[in-house]
Design an enzyme around this catalytic site. Structure first.
Site, PDB file in Angstrom:
ATOM      1  N   LYS A 177      10.382  12.234   3.209  1.00 15.58           N
ATOM      2  CA  LYS A 177       9.868  11.447   2.222  1.00 15.58           C
ATOM      3  C   LYS A 177       8.422  11.328   2.038  1.00 15.58           C
ATOM      4  CE  LYS A 177       9.705   6.728   1.485  1.00 15.58           C
ATOM      5  NZ  LYS A 177       8.147   6.309   1.327  1.00 15.58           N
ATOM      6  N   ASN A 178       7.773  10.923   3.401  1.00 17.45           N
ATOM      7  CA  ASN A 178       6.461  10.684   3.399  1.00 17.45           C
ATOM      8  C   ASN A 178       5.565  11.959   3.469  1.00 17.45           C
ATOM      9  OD1 ASN A 178       6.794   7.972   3.231  1.00 17.45           O
ATOM     10  ND2 ASN A 178       6.619   7.643   5.341  1.00 17.45           N
ATOM     11  N   CYS A 227       6.702  -0.853  -0.789  1.00 17.26           N
ATOM     12  CA  CYS A 227       7.411  -1.979  -0.221  1.00 17.26           C
ATOM     13  C   CYS A 227       6.637  -3.281   0.152  1.00 17.26           C
ATOM     14  CB  CYS A 227       8.083  -1.331   1.393  1.00 17.26           C
ATOM     15  SG  CYS A 227       9.291  -0.402   1.025  1.00 17.26           S
ATOM     16  N   ARG A 241       4.142   3.591  -3.227  1.00 15.51           N
ATOM     17  CA  ARG A 241       2.695   3.327  -2.240  1.00 15.51           C
ATOM     18  C   ARG A 241       2.018   4.584  -2.372  1.00 15.51           C
ATOM     19  NH1 ARG A 241       0.449  -0.700  -1.295  1.00 15.51           N
ATOM     20  NH2 ARG A 241      -1.503  -0.175  -0.022  1.00 15.51           N
ATOM     21  N   ASP A 251       9.077   2.280  10.603  1.00 14.85           N
ATOM     22  CA  ASP A 251       9.927   2.641   9.469  1.00 14.85           C
ATOM     23  C   ASP A 251      11.464   2.666  10.103  1.00 14.85           C
ATOM     24  OD1 ASP A 251       8.085   2.611   7.617  1.00 14.85           O
ATOM     25  OD2 ASP A 251       7.905   4.919   7.409  1.00 14.85           O
ATOM     26  N   ARG A 306      15.007   4.569  -3.370  1.00 13.66           N
ATOM     27  CA  ARG A 306      13.798   5.211  -3.424  1.00 13.66           C
ATOM     28  C   ARG A 306      13.590   6.040  -2.332  1.00 13.66           C
ATOM     29  NH1 ARG A 306       9.258   1.566  -2.084  1.00 13.66           N
ATOM     30  NH2 ARG A 306       8.406   3.641  -1.701  1.00 13.66           N
ATOM     31  N   ARG A 323      -1.355  -4.568   3.216  1.00 15.81           N
ATOM     32  CA  ARG A 323      -1.452  -3.503   2.755  1.00 15.81           C
ATOM     33  C   ARG A 323      -2.892  -3.094   1.932  1.00 15.81           C
ATOM     34  NH1 ARG A 323       4.108  -0.340   1.406  1.00 15.81           N
ATOM     35  NH2 ARG A 323       3.445   1.280   2.847  1.00 15.81           N
TER      36      ARG A 323
HETATM   37  C1  UD1 Z   1       2.606   5.107   5.522  1.00 14.83           C
HETATM   38  C2  UD1 Z   1       4.293   5.294   5.168  1.00 14.83           C
HETATM   39  C3  UD1 Z   1       5.213   3.998   5.640  1.00 14.83           C
HETATM   40  C4  UD1 Z   1       4.822   3.772   7.059  1.00 14.83           C
HETATM   41  C5  UD1 Z   1       3.239   3.693   7.365  1.00 14.83           C
HETATM   42  C6  UD1 Z   1       3.173   3.543   8.960  1.00 14.83           C
HETATM   43  C7  UD1 Z   1       3.975   6.677   3.158  1.00 14.83           C
HETATM   44  C8  UD1 Z   1       4.189   6.835   1.791  1.00 14.83           C
HETATM   45  N1  UD1 Z   1       4.336   5.552   3.722  1.00 14.83           N
HETATM   46  O1  UD1 Z   1       2.333   4.061   4.759  1.00 14.83           O
HETATM   47  O2  UD1 Z   1       6.360   4.576   5.347  1.00 14.83           O
HETATM   48  O3  UD1 Z   1       5.334   2.548   7.301  1.00 14.83           O
HETATM   49  O4  UD1 Z   1       2.662   4.920   6.944  1.00 14.83           O
HETATM   50  O5  UD1 Z   1       3.442   4.476   9.511  1.00 14.83           O
HETATM   51  O6  UD1 Z   1       3.729   7.797   3.987  1.00 14.83           O
HETATM   52  N2  UD1 Z   1      -4.356  -0.515   6.711  1.00 14.83           N
HETATM   53  C9  UD1 Z   1      -5.445  -1.294   6.405  1.00 14.83           C
HETATM   54  N3  UD1 Z   1      -6.517  -0.724   5.413  1.00 14.83           N
HETATM   55  C10 UD1 Z   1      -6.306   0.636   4.906  1.00 14.83           C
HETATM   56  C11 UD1 Z   1      -5.022   1.230   5.008  1.00 14.83           C
HETATM   57  C12 UD1 Z   1      -4.009   0.745   5.966  1.00 14.83           C
HETATM   58  O7  UD1 Z   1      -6.071  -2.084   6.903  1.00 14.83           O
HETATM   59  O8  UD1 Z   1      -6.987   1.059   4.099  1.00 14.83           O
HETATM   60  C13 UD1 Z   1      -3.221  -0.992   7.463  1.00 14.83           C
HETATM   61  C14 UD1 Z   1      -2.073  -1.519   6.601  1.00 14.83           C
HETATM   62  O9  UD1 Z   1      -2.044  -2.604   6.266  1.00 14.83           O
HETATM   63  C15 UD1 Z   1      -1.052  -1.533   7.850  1.00 14.83           C
HETATM   64  C16 UD1 Z   1      -1.601  -0.327   8.622  1.00 14.83           C
HETATM   65  O10 UD1 Z   1      -2.982  -0.086   8.402  1.00 14.83           O
HETATM   66  O11 UD1 Z   1      -1.068  -2.463   8.748  1.00 14.83           O
HETATM   67  C17 UD1 Z   1      -0.879   1.066   8.635  1.00 14.83           C
HETATM   68  O12 UD1 Z   1      -0.897   1.420   7.305  1.00 14.83           O
HETATM   69  P1  UD1 Z   1      -0.822   2.985   6.715  1.00 14.83           P
HETATM   70  O13 UD1 Z   1      -0.798   3.848   7.966  1.00 14.83           O
HETATM   71  O14 UD1 Z   1      -1.909   3.068   5.971  1.00 14.83           O
HETATM   72  O15 UD1 Z   1       0.515   2.898   5.996  1.00 14.83           O
HETATM   73  P2  UD1 Z   1       0.873   3.625   4.551  1.00 14.83           P
HETATM   74  O16 UD1 Z   1       0.000   4.685   4.565  1.00 14.83           O
HETATM   75  O17 UD1 Z   1       0.871   2.474   3.605  1.00 14.83           O
END
Ligand code: UD1
Length: 423
Positions: free
Chosen positions: A22-23, A122, A98, A311, A403, A127
């Site tokens: 998916k990702n 989610c 997302r 995940d 999803r 986030r």
């Molecule tokens: C992606 C995955 C999700 C997975 C996550 C962590 C997708 C579509 N989703 O989500 O399934 O759970 O990686 O492996 O690929 N953060 C910040 N600032 C930012 C961005 C992130 O503080 O600008 C924090 C987030 O709040 C979270 C952590 O960093 O606590 C990791 O987030 P991130 O790796 O960005 O997750 P996603 O890309 O949203």
């Protein structure tokens, strides 16, 4: 509204094939817009997020032909960005996941501007997207957030060093996408190392980009003037869908062979299942998992790859709810990812959540109840709990599961689960 009815007590047994990741799918689909010509993407999972992404791309004037590839469940997309125009995007569509925020990086790279509503996805914590914004600004973009819309603009994008303050998959991907057509080299430090980042880099490089270091914490993207297109790319297997079946085999005392996996991507999950007493055997592109009675309690700490994946944390919690002692689960990635605890409690799980830690005192058995999936992986955890529990479990909130899990009922029943969908 659809519901799932699960009746526990049957060991999962047989062979099941993991679909495309998916990702990875939701990163490669928008990345195809960086090319001038047509991209063909194979091994896409048949999940709502992929169908919604196709709709999002169509709303930008892109031609997307999405359908079965004739290869089991996998979908194939032919993406022709010839008609791409930077229209404003439907907030309703953007909020359905997302990864819609990857369109910021893509449209910024192609047009020097983008207006994308804040993404959905989610509900597992706050986030923020500050690291994405930091990256776009480093490349020379002006970024504003107004009335829930992220507005980016740049007369020219110029490669630059970007140090991520947190390891973020989304920020790493978005900055890679923006940097692909920038002038000069962007160096992303403290980058995420997830295999879907490598998959995206492989796609971009096949399309004509210059990305080095994906899979390590320093990624270098040297901008090119254009990506010609004409690329054929096959999405890597979904390690979380595979992990869900693996945990299911252990949790029901069954024996399942999960096919079409890259065992290396599942090392953290395999190691943890072995600690609980399950048998895990890896062989080429499949993994066999056998449950051996009541699981032993373990400690689990989620971390960015190659650590234990957040995940798969909720599914693991379902398994540990019947362990022969007390397990401690620490969630370091998404601080709000314990919403499944309330639902598991309805099924008899003895779970206490304190901040980022859940303490699970194993009980002999779970009992069926009416529960609600509040997010994608919470839904997966509840399906597993339902298949472990005595009696029937009614799971609502199925749209979250759809999803990210393709043909969830068909796949689970093919390995012996008593799982039905009712409208
Ligand atoms: C992606 C995955 C999700 C997975 C996550 C962590 C997708 C579509 N989703 O989500 O399934 O759970 O990686 O492996 O690929 N953060 C910040 N600032 C930012 C961005 C992130 O503080 O600008 C924090 C987030 O709040 C979270 C952590 O960093 O606590 C990791 O987030 P991130 O790796 O960005 O997750 P996603 O890309 O949203």
């Amino acid at each position: 509204m659809a519901k799932l009815l699960a009746t526990g007590g049957r060991p999962l047994t047989g062979r099941v094939r993991a679909g495309g990741r998916k990702n990875s799918a939701v990163a490669v689909l928008p990345a195809a817009l960086l090319a001038d010509g047509v991209t063909v993407i194979e091994n896409l999972p048949d999940i709502q997020d992929v169908w919604v992404y196709a709709e999002l791309l169509r709303s930008l004037g892109v031609k997307v032909d999405l359908g079965p590839s004739g290869n089991g469940e996998a979908l194939r997309a032919v993406v022709d960005p010839g008609g791409l125009t930077p229209h404003s995007l439907s907030e309703a569509l953007v909020k359905r996941m997302r990864a819609s925020y990857y369109l910021i990086g893509v449209l910024l790279a192609r047009y020097g501007r983008a207006e994308v509503p804040f993404p959905g996805g989610c509900d597992i914590g706050s986030r923020p997207i500050d690291q994405h914004i930091k990256g776009f600004r480093a490349l020379g973009a002006d970024v504003r957030v107004e009335k829930g819309v992220v507005k980016v603009r740049a007369s020219k994008l110029v490669g630059a060093p970007v140090y991520l303050d947190v390891v973020s998959v989304g920020a790493t991907v978005n900055i890679m996408l923006a940097a692909t057509l920038a002038e000069g080299t962007t160096v992303i430090e403290n980058a995420a190392k997830e295999p879907h980042i490598v998959d995206l880099a492989n796609f971009l490089n096949a399309a004509g980009a210059k990305v080095k270091g994906a899979g390590t914490d320093v990624i270098k993207v040297t901008g090119v003037k254009r990506l010609p297109g004409g690329t054929l790319h096959s999405i890597i297997p979904d390690e979380i869908e595979a992990a869900t079946f693996m945990v299911g085999a252990a949790a029901t005392g069954g024996e399942v062979i999960v096919e079409n996996v890259i065992p290396k991507h599942l090392e953290a999950v395999s190691a943890k299942l072995i600690e609980t007493g399950a048998t895990v055997e890896e062989n080429g592109d499949y993994i066999l998992v056998r449950g051996n009675g009541r699981p032993r309690p373990v400690t689990v700490k989620t971390l960015p790859y190659p650590g234990f994946p957040t995940d798969a944390q909720q599914q693991m919690t379902a398994l540990l709810s019947v362990a022969s002692g007390t397990s401690v689960i620490t969630e370091t990635v998404h601080e709000g990812r314990f919403k499944h605890a309330d639902e598991l409690r309805r099924m008899g799980c003895n779970i206490t959540v304190e901040g980022r830690t859940a303490i699970v005192q194993g009980v002999e058995r779970l009992t069926g109840a009416k529960v609600k999936a509040t997010d994608l992986r919470a839904g997966a955890a509840l399906v597993l709990a339902g298949l472990m529990a005595e009696g029937e479990t009614e799971i609502s909130g199925v749209e979250h599961i759809d999803r990210g899990y393709e043909k969830v009922v068909e796949k689970f029943t093919s390995i012996g689960a008593d799982l039905r969908r009712v409208e």
